[in-house]
Write an enzyme that holds these catalytic residues in place. Structure first.
Site, PDB file in Angstrom:
ATOM      1  N   GLU A 126       0.826  -1.212   0.000  1.00  0.00           N
ATOM      2  CA  GLU A 126       0.000   0.000   0.000  1.00  0.00           C
ATOM      3  C   GLU A 126       0.859   1.261   0.000  1.00  0.00           C
ATOM      4  OE1 GLU A 126      -2.914  -0.320  -0.795  1.00  0.00           O
ATOM      5  OE2 GLU A 126      -3.259  -2.416  -0.327  1.00  0.00           O
TER       6      GLU A 126
ATOM      7  N   HIS B 215      -5.616  -6.151 -10.556  1.00  0.00           N
ATOM      8  CA  HIS B 215      -4.844  -7.074  -9.729  1.00  0.00           C
ATOM      9  C   HIS B 215      -4.339  -8.259 -10.555  1.00  0.00           C
ATOM     10  CE1 HIS B 215      -7.181  -4.779  -6.749  1.00  0.00           C
ATOM     11  NE2 HIS B 215      -6.084  -4.894  -6.030  1.00  0.00           N
TER      12      HIS B 215
END
Length: 512
Positions: free
Chosen positions: A330, A415
């Site tokens: 992140e 993803h």
């Protein structure tokens, strides 16, 4: 890495005909050694002169103004980044980077734009309020919208479009998830421009629980704020750092929020140190800061929203989604966002962004070398988000149905789209048949690749991101990584390995 912006007088402005090169407004650099400052000024001047002398190299039109954004100094190279405006409007996709050595010799360029712009009329056919209505319709739940900004999108000869940022929530497989969506609405047709809309909220996998007994750097007032690494702090959903009356944090339980913050603080500190020692970068944003962290998100999710990172829980609610690779992933989105070209739009750029997070997760694990979270190339394996183990496998993305090789046609969901670059990085670092205990990795062309080690691979990847432009693609990443390897490791085998690893995931482009 030293990241300096803006440069002051001397190289701040150069005028060449109708084209001005100006440093953005802002405070002058602070505490820059005179030698470093002089080198940055020389690099900026050389880049300005190249743009003035070879305008066609940058697809420059007479109505363009080039604005220097930054000079990044890393591993003895300088990366001079520019944005452009056309007829007074900012150009989305008009950015470029000029790379010089320390002696201000130009080595290479990366240019996002494909041709010169020629927009005859910049008067919009639809109103700003109409653009806002279109943008709001792209989000399931709207909390706020920005003031629409008229820009030019560098598609073909250029198109005028409103950029509207919509904050709220969008639907995903778990219900509603946070979003900060940048929507580009064609100022002529009123339709959303496909391939340019992007979300600033980038989602990851959806005593420390993961990291064990570790030392934390906290403030003397017993607050979870790292005094050595600016920006790193951890607390609950209100954004405030946790505080207490002693400096003993967490009970080691997977459901304890203090424990979650122990894992978060430890991981973010290790990533910071890795960036500095291995990759010559100063914090996640390159300017001496990383991002604050929040725990207790009531979602099977984790995300970065451009300002902070936020972490939820596993699907069985027994663990927080805050293992070292997830935290570094992140924070890694912040690295992607603050290198030249920003986050960009479209699923291919989104996949490269997700892969960037995975790569920084692996780099952080290998740097930390923590016995409780042994370094590997699996993403979120300790979190076990949905009870099925890792969410991605960098050495063989197809283990979870993601592509091992570059696809043809439309890019997959972001993803899944991380697969090819993740696979490339693994092959570059470890090779197809490692002898150090790492797993074998299939190649798409049945070749054999011998890795160069993860630290060298990380240096090349960081230098590649320093050349990034908007509209980032796998081919552009390949070409930039080839240049990076040649310039960081001149005359070495590294460049050939970079090319071989890209060939092995079916991404074609330049060679050494």
């Amino acid at each position: 890495m030293k990241y300096r912006t803006p440069l002051a007088a001397g190289a701040a402005a150069v005028v060449a005909g109708a084209i001005a090169f100006t440093a953005p407004a802002g405070a002058a650099p602070v505490n820059i050694p005179a030698q470093d400052r002089a080198a940055q000024l020389r690099a900026a001047s050389a880049a300005d002169q190249l743009i003035a002398g070879q305008p066609d190299l940058f697809h420059r039109s007479d109505s363009d103004v080039m604005t220097r954004q930054s000079v990044i100094e890393s591993m003895d190279l300088h990366y001079v980044a520019y944005e452009r405006s056309h007829r007074g409007l900012p150009v989305v996709g008009g950015d470029f980077v000029v790379v010089t050595d320390r002696d201000a010799n130009v080595l290479s360029t990366q240019v996002a734009q494909q041709r010169a712009l020629a927009v005859s009329d910049i008067t919009p056919a639809i109103s700003a309020s109409a653009a806002t209505r279109v943008a709001r319709a792209q989000v399931a739940k709207v909390d706020a919208t920005s003031v629409p900004e008229l820009k030019i999108v560098a598609t073909g000869a250029g198109r005028t479009a409103y950029e509207v940022v919509v904050t709220g929530a969008k639907k995903d497989e778990h219900g509603l998830a946070p979003t900060k969506l940048h929507v580009f609405v064609d100022a002529e047709s009123g339709k959303v421009l496909k391939g340019h809309t992007y979300d600033e909220v980038t989602h990851g996998a959806g005593n420390g629980y993961y990291s064990g007994q570790v030392e934390l750097s906290t403030t003397p007032s017993f607050k979870l704020v790292d005094p050595k690494r600016a920006g790193i702090q951890c607390g609950g959903q209100n954004g405030a750092a946790f505080t207490k009356t002693s400096d003993s944090w967490g009970n080691g339980a997977g459901t304890d929020m203090e424990t979650a913050c122990v894992d978060a603080m430890y991981a973010a500190a290790k990533q910071w140190d890795m960036l500095k020692e291995w990759l010559d970068r100063d914090g996640a944003n390159g300017q001496g800061r990383s991002y604050p962290m929040r725990v207790g998100l009531q979602q099977v999710n984790a995300f970065f929203n451009g300002s902070f990172t936020n972490f939820g829980h596993s699907s069985d609610k027994k663990r927080q989604v805050i293992s070292m690779d997830v935290v570094a992933h992140e924070q890694g989105h912040g690295i992607f966002a603050t290198t030249p070209g920003g986050s960009g739009g479209g699923n291919e750029a989104g996949g490269l962004n997700e892969s960037t997070g995975d790569i920084f997760g692996a780099l952080t694990e290998f740097y930390a070398n923590n016995a409780k979270d042994k370094p590997d190339y699996e993403v979120g394996e300790l979190v076990n988000l949905a009870g099925k183990g890792a969410i991605r496998y960098m050495y063989e993305p197809s283990k979870v149905g993601d592509p091992n090789c570059m696809w043809t046609g439309s890019a997959p969901e972001v993803h899944a789209g991380a697969g090819p670059q993740n696979h490339w990085f693994y092959l570059l670092a470890e090779g197809s048949n490692p002898t150090n205990g790492q797993p074998k990795s299939p190649t798409c062309n049945n070749s054999t690749v011998t890795g160069i080690g993860i630290e060298k691979a990380g240096k090349i990847f960081m230098a590649t991101l320093n050349r990034k432009t908007s509209g980032w693609t796998h081919v552009k990443a390949r070409n930039a990584s080839i240049e990076s390897a040649k310039q960081i490791f001149p005359g070495g085998q590294e460049c050939k390995t970079v090319a071989a690893a890209w060939d092995a995931v079916s991404v074609k482009g330049s060679s050494c």
